[in-house]
Design a protein around this motif. Structure first.
Motif, PDB file in Angstrom:
ATOM      1  N   PHE A  94      79.960  58.110  32.974  1.00 22.39           N
ATOM      2  CA  PHE A  94      81.084  57.975  33.900  1.00 22.39           C
ATOM      3  C   PHE A  94      81.877  59.277  33.936  1.00 22.39           C
ATOM      4  O   PHE A  94      81.963  59.990  32.933  1.00 22.39           O
ATOM      5  CB  PHE A  94      81.981  56.808  33.471  1.00 22.39           C
ATOM      6  CG  PHE A  94      81.283  55.472  33.513  1.00 22.39           C
ATOM      7  CD1 PHE A  94      81.221  54.746  34.680  1.00 22.39           C
ATOM      8  CD2 PHE A  94      80.667  54.969  32.379  1.00 22.39           C
ATOM      9  CE1 PHE A  94      80.556  53.527  34.732  1.00 22.39           C
ATOM     10  CE2 PHE A  94      80.001  53.746  32.412  1.00 22.39           C
ATOM     11  CZ  PHE A  94      79.943  53.029  33.591  1.00 22.39           C
TER      12      PHE A  94
ATOM     13  N   LEU B 243      85.195  59.561  34.913  1.00 21.07           N
ATOM     14  CA  LEU B 243      86.629  59.390  34.705  1.00 21.07           C
ATOM     15  C   LEU B 243      86.873  58.176  33.831  1.00 21.07           C
ATOM     16  O   LEU B 243      86.304  57.104  34.074  1.00 21.07           O
ATOM     17  CB  LEU B 243      87.357  59.193  36.044  1.00 21.07           C
ATOM     18  CG  LEU B 243      88.838  58.800  35.976  1.00 21.07           C
ATOM     19  CD1 LEU B 243      89.686  59.926  35.405  1.00 21.07           C
ATOM     20  CD2 LEU B 243      89.351  58.378  37.357  1.00 21.07           C
TER      21      LEU B 243
ATOM     22  N   LEU C  89      89.852  55.678  32.918  1.00 17.01           N
ATOM     23  CA  LEU C  89      91.183  55.182  33.246  1.00 17.01           C
ATOM     24  C   LEU C  89      91.663  54.413  32.016  1.00 17.01           C
ATOM     25  O   LEU C  89      91.309  53.254  31.809  1.00 17.01           O
ATOM     26  CB  LEU C  89      91.126  54.294  34.480  1.00 17.01           C
ATOM     27  CG  LEU C  89      90.742  55.024  35.774  1.00 17.01           C
ATOM     28  CD1 LEU C  89      90.186  54.045  36.808  1.00 17.01           C
ATOM     29  CD2 LEU C  89      91.930  55.787  36.340  1.00 17.01           C
TER      30      LEU C  89
ATOM     31  N   PHE D 144      94.471  51.677  39.520  1.00 19.12           N
ATOM     32  CA  PHE D 144      93.122  52.175  39.278  1.00 19.12           C
ATOM     33  C   PHE D 144      92.576  52.924  40.494  1.00 19.12           C
ATOM     34  O   PHE D 144      91.983  53.999  40.364  1.00 19.12           O
ATOM     35  CB  PHE D 144      92.189  51.027  38.903  1.00 19.12           C
ATOM     36  CG  PHE D 144      92.522  50.388  37.579  1.00 19.12           C
ATOM     37  CD1 PHE D 144      92.945  51.148  36.500  1.00 19.12           C
ATOM     38  CD2 PHE D 144      92.424  49.020  37.419  1.00 19.12           C
ATOM     39  CE1 PHE D 144      93.247  50.560  35.277  1.00 19.12           C
ATOM     40  CE2 PHE D 144      92.724  48.423  36.204  1.00 19.12           C
ATOM     41  CZ  PHE D 144      93.138  49.199  35.133  1.00 19.12           C
TER      42      PHE D 144
ATOM     43  N   ALA E 100      91.775  56.910  40.582  1.00 13.45           N
ATOM     44  CA  ALA E 100      90.449  57.442  40.912  1.00 13.45           C
ATOM     45  C   ALA E 100      90.534  58.417  42.076  1.00 13.45           C
ATOM     46  O   ALA E 100      89.856  59.458  42.086  1.00 13.45           O
ATOM     47  CB  ALA E 100      89.496  56.291  41.233  1.00 13.45           C
TER      48      ALA E 100
ATOM     49  N   ALA F  38      87.290  60.989  41.458  1.00 11.29           N
ATOM     50  CA  ALA F  38      86.192  60.441  40.666  1.00 11.29           C
ATOM     51  C   ALA F  38      85.237  59.620  41.528  1.00 11.29           C
ATOM     52  O   ALA F  38      85.643  58.961  42.490  1.00 11.29           O
ATOM     53  CB  ALA F  38      86.743  59.569  39.548  1.00 11.29           C
TER      54      ALA F  38
ATOM     55  N   ARG G 194      82.608  57.879  39.584  1.00 14.80           N
ATOM     56  CA  ARG G 194      82.124  56.865  38.648  1.00 14.80           C
ATOM     57  C   ARG G 194      83.224  56.577  37.609  1.00 14.80           C
ATOM     58  O   ARG G 194      83.108  56.961  36.440  1.00 14.80           O
ATOM     59  CB  ARG G 194      80.838  57.332  37.946  1.00 14.80           C
ATOM     60  CG  ARG G 194      79.710  57.680  38.903  1.00 14.80           C
ATOM     61  CD  ARG G 194      78.443  58.078  38.158  1.00 14.80           C
ATOM     62  NE  ARG G 194      78.675  59.079  37.120  1.00 14.80           N
ATOM     63  CZ  ARG G 194      78.820  60.380  37.349  1.00 14.80           C
ATOM     64  NH1 ARG G 194      78.767  60.846  38.593  1.00 14.80           N
ATOM     65  NH2 ARG G 194      79.016  61.238  36.359  1.00 14.80           N
ATOM     66  N   PRO G 195      84.292  55.895  38.004  1.00 15.25           N
ATOM     67  CA  PRO G 195      85.380  55.622  37.060  1.00 15.25           C
ATOM     68  C   PRO G 195      85.061  54.459  36.131  1.00 15.25           C
ATOM     69  O   PRO G 195      84.354  53.517  36.500  1.00 15.25           O
ATOM     70  CB  PRO G 195      86.562  55.291  37.977  1.00 15.25           C
ATOM     71  CG  PRO G 195      85.937  54.770  39.223  1.00 15.25           C
ATOM     72  CD  PRO G 195      84.618  55.469  39.377  1.00 15.25           C
TER      73      PRO G 195
ATOM     74  N   TYR H 149      85.474  48.284  39.417  1.00 17.18           N
ATOM     75  CA  TYR H 149      85.054  49.306  38.460  1.00 17.18           C
ATOM     76  C   TYR H 149      84.573  48.646  37.167  1.00 17.18           C
ATOM     77  O   TYR H 149      85.124  47.622  36.744  1.00 17.18           O
ATOM     78  CB  TYR H 149      86.224  50.240  38.108  1.00 17.18           C
ATOM     79  CG  TYR H 149      86.813  51.013  39.256  1.00 17.18           C
ATOM     80  CD1 TYR H 149      86.094  51.258  40.428  1.00 17.18           C
ATOM     81  CD2 TYR H 149      88.120  51.495  39.182  1.00 17.18           C
ATOM     82  CE1 TYR H 149      86.663  51.962  41.476  1.00 17.18           C
ATOM     83  CE2 TYR H 149      88.695  52.209  40.227  1.00 17.18           C
ATOM     84  CZ  TYR H 149      87.962  52.429  41.377  1.00 17.18           C
ATOM     85  OH  TYR H 149      88.532  53.133  42.414  1.00 17.18           O
TER      86      TYR H 149
END
Length: 339
Positions: free
Chosen positions: A13, A15, A17, A200, A204, A209, A211-212, A231
């Motif tokens: 991934f 990113l 979060l 979220f 992102a 991003a 692929r968070p 996600y």
């Protein structure tokens, strides 16, 4: 269901979060392995964005605290529920609209930065009331919010968390204070924080991003928010929701990955698979539901492992999703002490 990753999550991934309380720290105290794991993930190329339902603090303050705990962070790497609430206000209100702010410095700054005029009384005829947690809030502020909402102001809140974890235990959170205003007005507010997906998706977008990954310790906020945003979510057992809670999770709160702590970012992840004889198998561990009771087959004489929890999730979730009975009393504590 839980999913597998053949690569460490920090590589799969782009990113993370990351929730704060219960994940990166616990009150003023660090959480074991949090700083070293996050720094290793960043070094591998994963971006970090810290996402919190706490609306009382400025991003600069959060970044400073993280940095003192060995997690260097910049203010633009922090997304607060105050910023999300201000973004929600822009959907209905024109720039310059009057807003009664019931909260701390972080909420005041976010609302002003969004272009609104902050007022301090219902007598100023605000078009909206925005409410967020601050430890100094008292009856007068809550009453002022109630007066404004009774007169037609739009009620927006940073989050609905009933509790706030700290080093002493669980304190009343913003949701408990919002309930006071709601009880006085009968009006259901709009919430901007987790489990709503707003923070979220904004985070992102800010990071660019593709692929968070959401990381949290609470199923009802962090992981439900991940589901709402679409996600994948990593649930770590360093905060509020336990491994047992994960086994009992409702479909809209279920994580995609499990980890004892943030070291889970640095390893590959197995997913349980159903065998032909009804067992859900993960590594050398297995679980099944028989006559409504969870039956566990651990890895020899080892204590609870992540693979056993994964297998238990597979078995329990299948039972619930197919309409079978599941006795919560048959599910043990499942304390996990590994990455």
């Amino acid at each position: 269901m839980l999913i597998a990753s053949s690569r460490p999550l920090a590589a799969a991934f782009d990113l993370a979060l990351v929730d704060l309380d219960g994940v990166a720290y616990r009150g003023p105290e660090p959480i074991d392995h949090a700083a070293s794991s996050l720094m290793a993930a960043r070094a591998s190329g994963m971006q970090l964005l810290f996402v919190t339902n706490n609306a009382s603090r400025e991003p600069e303050s959060v970044a400073t605290q993280l940095s003192t705990l060995g997690i260097p962070a910049e203010p633009d790497e922090v997304m607060t529920a105050a910023q999300a609430a201000a973004a929600v206000l822009t959907r209905r209100l024109a720039p310059g609209a009057r807003v009664l702010v019931v909260g701390g410095a972080g909420l005041l700054t976010a609302v002003r930065a969004a272009g609104f005029e902050v007022v301090g009384s219902a007598e100023d005829k605000p078009e909206a009331v925005v409410q967020g947690f601050a430890p100094e809030l008292g009856w007068r502020e809550l009453a002022e919010a109630a007066y404004a909402v009774q007169r037609g102001a739009w009620h927006v809140v940073s989050n609905l968390d009933l509790t706030l974890p700290n080093e002493r235990g669980l304190a009343p959170g913003n949701g408990s204070l919002v309930a006071v205003v709601r009880a006085a007005t009968g009006v259901t507010p709009v919430s901007a924080g987790k489990p709503e997906p707003t923070m979220f998706t904004l985070g992102a977008q800010r990071a660019g991003a593709h692929r968070p990954l959401v990381i949290g310790d609470r199923l009802d906020t962090d992981l439900a928010g991940a589901r709402a945003a679409g996600y994948p979510g990593l649930h770590v057992f360093t905060g509020v929701s336990s491994a047992r809670d994960a086994v009992l999770a409702t479909p809209d709160e279920r994580p995609s990955f499990l980890g004892a702590d943030l070291r889970a970012l640095l390893v590959a992840h197995r997913a349980p698979e159903r065998s032909g004889d009804g067992w859900w198998v993960c590594g050398a561990a297995a679980a099944r539901v028989v006559d409504g009771r969870l039956d566990l087959r651990p890895e020899g004489d080892r204590t609870t492992t992540l693979d056993l929890v994964r297998a238990a999730c597979g078995a329990a979730w299948e039972a619930v999703d197919t309409g079978s009975a599941l006795d919560p009393g048959s599910i043990p504590d499942l304390a996990v002490h590994e990455a």
